[in-house]
Design a protein around this motif. Structure first.
Motif, short mmCIF file in Angstrom:
data_model
loop_
_atom_site.label_atom_id
_atom_site.label_comp_id
_atom_site.label_asym_id
_atom_site.label_seq_id
_atom_site.Cartn_x
_atom_site.Cartn_y
_atom_site.Cartn_z
N ARG A 371 0.82 -1.21 0.00
CA ARG A 371 0.00 0.00 0.00
C ARG A 371 0.86 1.26 0.00
NH1 ARG A 371 -1.94 1.11 4.21
NH2 ARG A 371 -0.95 -0.40 5.60
N ILE A 372 2.03 1.18 0.66
CA ILE A 372 2.91 2.35 0.80
C ILE A 372 4.31 1.98 0.32
CG2 ILE A 372 3.90 4.01 2.40
CD1 ILE A 372 1.50 3.54 4.23
N LEU A 373 4.82 2.74 -0.64
CA LEU A 373 6.17 2.53 -1.16
C LEU A 373 6.93 3.86 -1.07
CD1 LEU A 373 8.39 0.97 -2.61
CD2 LEU A 373 7.26 1.48 -4.78
N ASN A 374 8.01 3.85 -0.28
CA ASN A 374 8.80 5.07 -0.08
C ASN A 374 10.18 4.88 -0.70
OD1 ASN A 374 10.09 7.38 0.78
ND2 ASN A 374 9.32 7.28 2.87
N LEU A 375 10.42 5.60 -1.80
CA LEU A 375 11.71 5.60 -2.48
C LEU A 375 12.33 7.00 -2.46
CD1 LEU A 375 10.64 3.44 -5.54
CD2 LEU A 375 12.18 2.71 -3.71
N GLY A 376 11.91 7.81 -1.52
CA GLY A 376 12.38 9.18 -1.45
C GLY A 376 13.84 9.30 -1.08
N GLU A 377 14.43 10.43 -1.46
CA GLU A 377 15.81 10.77 -1.12
C GLU A 377 16.79 9.70 -1.61
OE1 GLU A 377 16.38 13.69 -0.08
OE2 GLU A 377 14.28 14.20 0.36
N ASN A 378 16.67 9.34 -2.88
CA ASN A 378 17.65 8.49 -3.54
C ASN A 378 18.22 9.28 -4.72
OD1 ASN A 378 17.86 5.46 -2.58
ND2 ASN A 378 15.71 6.06 -2.27
N SER A 379 18.68 8.57 -5.74
CA SER A 379 19.18 9.23 -6.95
C SER A 379 18.50 8.62 -8.17
CB SER A 379 20.70 9.08 -7.06
OG SER A 379 21.35 9.65 -5.94
N ARG A 415 -3.41 6.96 -4.39
CA ARG A 415 -4.12 8.08 -3.77
C ARG A 415 -3.19 9.26 -3.50
NH1 ARG A 415 -4.66 9.67 1.28
NH2 ARG A 415 -3.50 7.85 2.01
N LEU A 416 -1.92 8.96 -3.16
CA LEU A 416 -0.95 10.01 -2.82
C LEU A 416 0.31 9.83 -3.64
CD1 LEU A 416 0.08 11.26 0.69
CD2 LEU A 416 1.84 10.40 -0.84
N LEU A 417 0.78 10.93 -4.24
CA LEU A 417 2.01 10.92 -5.03
C LEU A 417 2.87 12.11 -4.60
CD1 LEU A 417 3.76 9.78 -7.27
CD2 LEU A 417 2.41 11.07 -8.93
N HIS A 418 4.04 11.79 -4.03
CA HIS A 418 4.93 12.83 -3.49
C HIS A 418 6.14 12.94 -4.43
CE1 HIS A 418 6.97 15.41 -0.80
NE2 HIS A 418 6.36 15.03 0.31
N LEU A 419 6.21 14.06 -5.18
CA LEU A 419 7.26 14.26 -6.18
C LEU A 419 8.12 15.49 -5.89
CD1 LEU A 419 5.26 13.37 -9.41
CD2 LEU A 419 7.18 12.10 -8.46
N GLN A 420 8.14 15.93 -4.67
CA GLN A 420 8.95 17.11 -4.33
C GLN A 420 10.42 16.88 -4.69
OE1 GLN A 420 9.31 17.77 -0.14
NE2 GLN A 420 9.78 19.92 -0.34
N ASP A 451 2.16 16.33 -4.70
CA ASP A 451 3.16 17.33 -4.30
C ASP A 451 4.17 17.48 -5.44
OD1 ASP A 451 5.16 18.89 -3.20
OD2 ASP A 451 5.07 17.94 -1.24
N LEU A 452 4.16 18.65 -6.09
CA LEU A 452 5.08 18.98 -7.18
C LEU A 452 5.99 20.15 -6.80
CD1 LEU A 452 2.67 18.61 -10.22
CD2 LEU A 452 4.74 17.26 -9.82
N SER A 453 6.19 20.38 -5.52
CA SER A 453 7.03 21.50 -5.09
C SER A 453 8.49 21.23 -5.44
CB SER A 453 6.88 21.71 -3.58
OG SER A 453 7.26 20.56 -2.85
#
Length: 665
Positions: A371-379, A415-420, A451-453
């Motif tokens: 349900r939740i996949l966090n791949l943030g702060e990689n390259s 439902r949620l897409l975080h692309l900051q 989130d497109l900030s």
């Protein structure tokens, strides 16, 4: 005659019947039920924080609960505490107890909970004296007593019914093999925040009922033969672990939760092949990848034995069949091979943030329940999935990468897409066919949060989010962002929260009043000189206008906002005092809250010092207008007089010249 000190203690001690304090108002009329018999009456004594140096003597003998925490007690002797044989809960936390008379608790056959935490029991244990027996005690707290290796045994011998034990915050460096021989009923042991470096073989083997073991924040550097089959929860976080190996066995481990975070693991741990593991935390280690062929201190290392079983056997040995939560964040992963996920059919949360991944791909039908996949702060440069991968995914975190394109439209449950902090461009109708250089956010049927900030966005094309039911849209920190008049077309009935913070925008071209359900708008830290026009009654409840160039707030906009606005931030703007009287009235007459009101200032005259807007009144502005009129009159009169004087002087000089003329023959 009663001793005066005892009398004072009795006056201070609060003895209640099942209540910590007397009610301030009369209690409600009790229901019509039969009265309680004396044997059912519970009496509790609360004598904490009274500076007591001894246990009160004249408490009711049938007292069940006694709280003497945070006093000045130093010695516990039979008199008077042993007289309270009916005690079930005794709290002695935070005293200065350094002596306990041996056998003191032997007669307390109903004592279930004993809290001796934050005392000085290391002085007692130094005399090698047994505290027992603790025949009925089920919960014992010895945390924060300065106990070191070999001392715990003096408290645990002859405590056969003990279930919960806390030894946290001591100075224990070693757990001996017979440390718990006197308390074989233990189910929960807390050894958090000691200095444990060694655990002797068999230290926990006799504890058949042990289900919860907390060894966090110690100095353990390896576990080479984990064999606690009945253990359900094991916390080894904040140690110095460089190895975790389970004992080879075909027996089913009951382990449900394993926390190995904040250690020094270079490779994934060797988990028991047959397990019930649901929660695995490996965050903050030094794991560089999934090595299924390397060595682990001379032993062949595998993530799980099922990974190298022949295909015919693999299906019968799902090593992570029950795993629901896996945290691999803050490691040094370069890649994630798909073989890692082959047995994770029940996984719901996967966190691989803050690593060194450059790509993520799933070419098979894997992770069906995530349900939740966090791949943030990689390259990450690429994110590729198949049509049937991640069918249950609801939240996808890709912030802090280098993505320019993204294929996520197959995620029907997203439902949620975080692309900051990426480099995303939004596709328009013209560029939609060539989506190699942009991302389309149209027709994503379940997407609500986007989130497109900080994406260096320079424009939002017409209908960019059409047929996507967004409720939260963040476009902040995209300097120079240009909006089309119909940028938010299609969001009229869904969008509730909109963020434009720090975009260096001088104007909002799009019609925000068309967003009928918009409740929260952040326009702070821009260059706005005017508010966007509202053509109808607004639904906005919170509006942030801080740090802009607003001089005058349009009356029509203020009137449209008045009916719904509850919170307004407007500090750090060069507001004009007397050009914003409708706004002043809004603040005074409505229920609008201005949290930064102390920073909201305005100016009367261009070169005048700003004043707090709360101090401005209509009378002051009228006086200013009258004063301005008077000044103008004075200036005009002065100019007329000056002109008249100049004309008069010229006239006098002309006449003087005529009189002074002479003629010669």
């Amino acid at each position: 005659m009663m001793d005066l000190s005892v009398l004072l203690v009795l006056l201070c001690c609060d003895l209640t019947s099942s209540r910590p304090s007397l009610p301030l108002t009369p209690p409600p009329t009790p229901p019509l039920t039969p009265p309680l018999t004396p044997s059912c009456t519970r009496v509790e004594g609360f004598c904490s924080d009274l500076g007591l140096h001894s246990v009160p003597q004249d408490l009711p003998r049938g007292i069940h609960t006694l709280d003497l925490s945070r006093n000045q007690l130093q010695n516990l002797t039979r008199e008077p505490i042993a007289f309270y044989t009916g005690l079930r809960h005794l709290n002695l936390h935070g005293n200065r107890i350094h002596f306990i008379q041996p056998g003191l608790f032997a007669g307390m056959t109903q004592l279930k909970m004993l809290d001796l935490s934050r005392n000085q029991l290391n002085a007692f244990a130094a005399h090698r004296t047994q505290i027992g027996p603790l025949g009925a005690v089920e919960s014992l707290d010895l945390s924060g007593n300065g106990l070191f290796t070999g001392m715990m045994e003096y408290f645990l011998n002859d405590s056969q019914l003990l279930v919960n034990l806390s030894l946290s915050g001591n100075s224990i460096t070693k757990i001996s093999g017979d440390a718990f021989r006197g308390s074989l009923s233990l189910r929960s042991i807390n050894l958090h925040n000691n200095v444990i470096m060694e655990i002797e073989d068999g230290a926990f083997d006799l504890l058949d009922h042990l289900s919860d073991l907390d060894l966090s924040k110690n100095s353990i550097n390896c576990i080479t033969d984990f064999n606690l089959y009945n253990l359900r929860n094991l916390n080894l976080s904040q140690n110095s672990l460089e190895m975790f190996l389970s004992a080879p066995s075909d027996e089913l481990y009951q382990l449900v939760s394993l926390d190995l975070s904040q250690n020094k693991l270079p490779l994934l741990p060797l988990i028991p092949r047959k397990n019930k593991l649901e929660y695995l935390d490996l965050s903050y280690n030094q794991i560089q990848g999934v090595n299924v062929t390397g060595s682990y201190s001379g032993q062949i290392f595998f993530l799980c034995t099922c990974l190298y079983q022949p295909p015919s056997l693999t299906k019968h040995h799902n090593c992570f069949h029950h795993l629901k939560y896996l945290d691999l964040s803050f490691n040094n992963f370069q890649s994630l091979p798909e073989s890692l996920f082959h047995t994770m059919l029940s996984l719901e949360v996967l966190n691989v943030s803050n690593n060194c991944l450059t790509s993520f791909s799933l070419t098979r039908d894997l992770l069906p329940k995530v349900r939740i996949l966090n791949l943030g702060e990689n390259s990450l440069q690429t994110f590729q999935i198949t049509q049937t991968s991640l069918p249950s995914l609801e939240e996808l975190y890709l912030n802090g990468n280098g993505l320019t394109t993204l294929g996520f439209q197959t995620l029907k449950s997203l439902r949620l897409l975080h692309l900051q902090q990426n480099e995303i461009n939004i596709c328009s109708q013209k560029t939609l066919e060539d989506s190699k250089f942009c991302v389309s956010f149209e027709s994503v049927p379940s997407l609500e949060y986007l989130d497109l900030s900080e994406n260096k966005l320079w424009r939002i094309p017409s209908g960019a989010f059409r047929n996507t039911p967004l409720t939260h849209l963040d476009l902040s920190q995209n300097p120079g962002l240009d909006l089309h008049q119909d940028s938010f077309s299609g969001l009229e009935n869904s969008l509730e929260r909109l963020f434009f913070k720090e975009n260096n925008m001088s104007a909002i071209n799009s019609d925000l009043s068309s967003l009928r359900n918009l409740k929260y708008v952040d326009l702070s830290t821009n260059q706005l000189t005017a508010l966007p026009a509202w053509n109808r009654a607004s639904s906005i409840e919170s509006l942030n206008l801080q740090n802009n160039n607003l001089v005058t707030l349009d009356y029509g906009t203020v009137a449209a906002l008045e009916s719904s606005l509850k919170t307004l931030y407007v500090g750090s703007n060069p507001l004009s005092c007397c050009s914003n009287l409708p706004f002043l009235n809004l603040l005074k007459m409505s229920n609008v809250v201005v949290p930064d009101i102390e920073a909201v200032t305005c100016v009367f005259l261009e070169d005048a010092e700003p004043v707090n807007i709360e101090k401005v009144t209509e009378e002051m502005c009228k006086d200013l207008e009258n004063g301005s009129v008077n000044v103008i009159v004075v200036v005009v009169v002065a100019l007329v007089l000056i002109i008249a004087l100049v004309l008069l002087v010229k006239c006098c000089r002309s006449r003087k010249r005529k009189r002074s003329r002479t003629y010669r023959a």
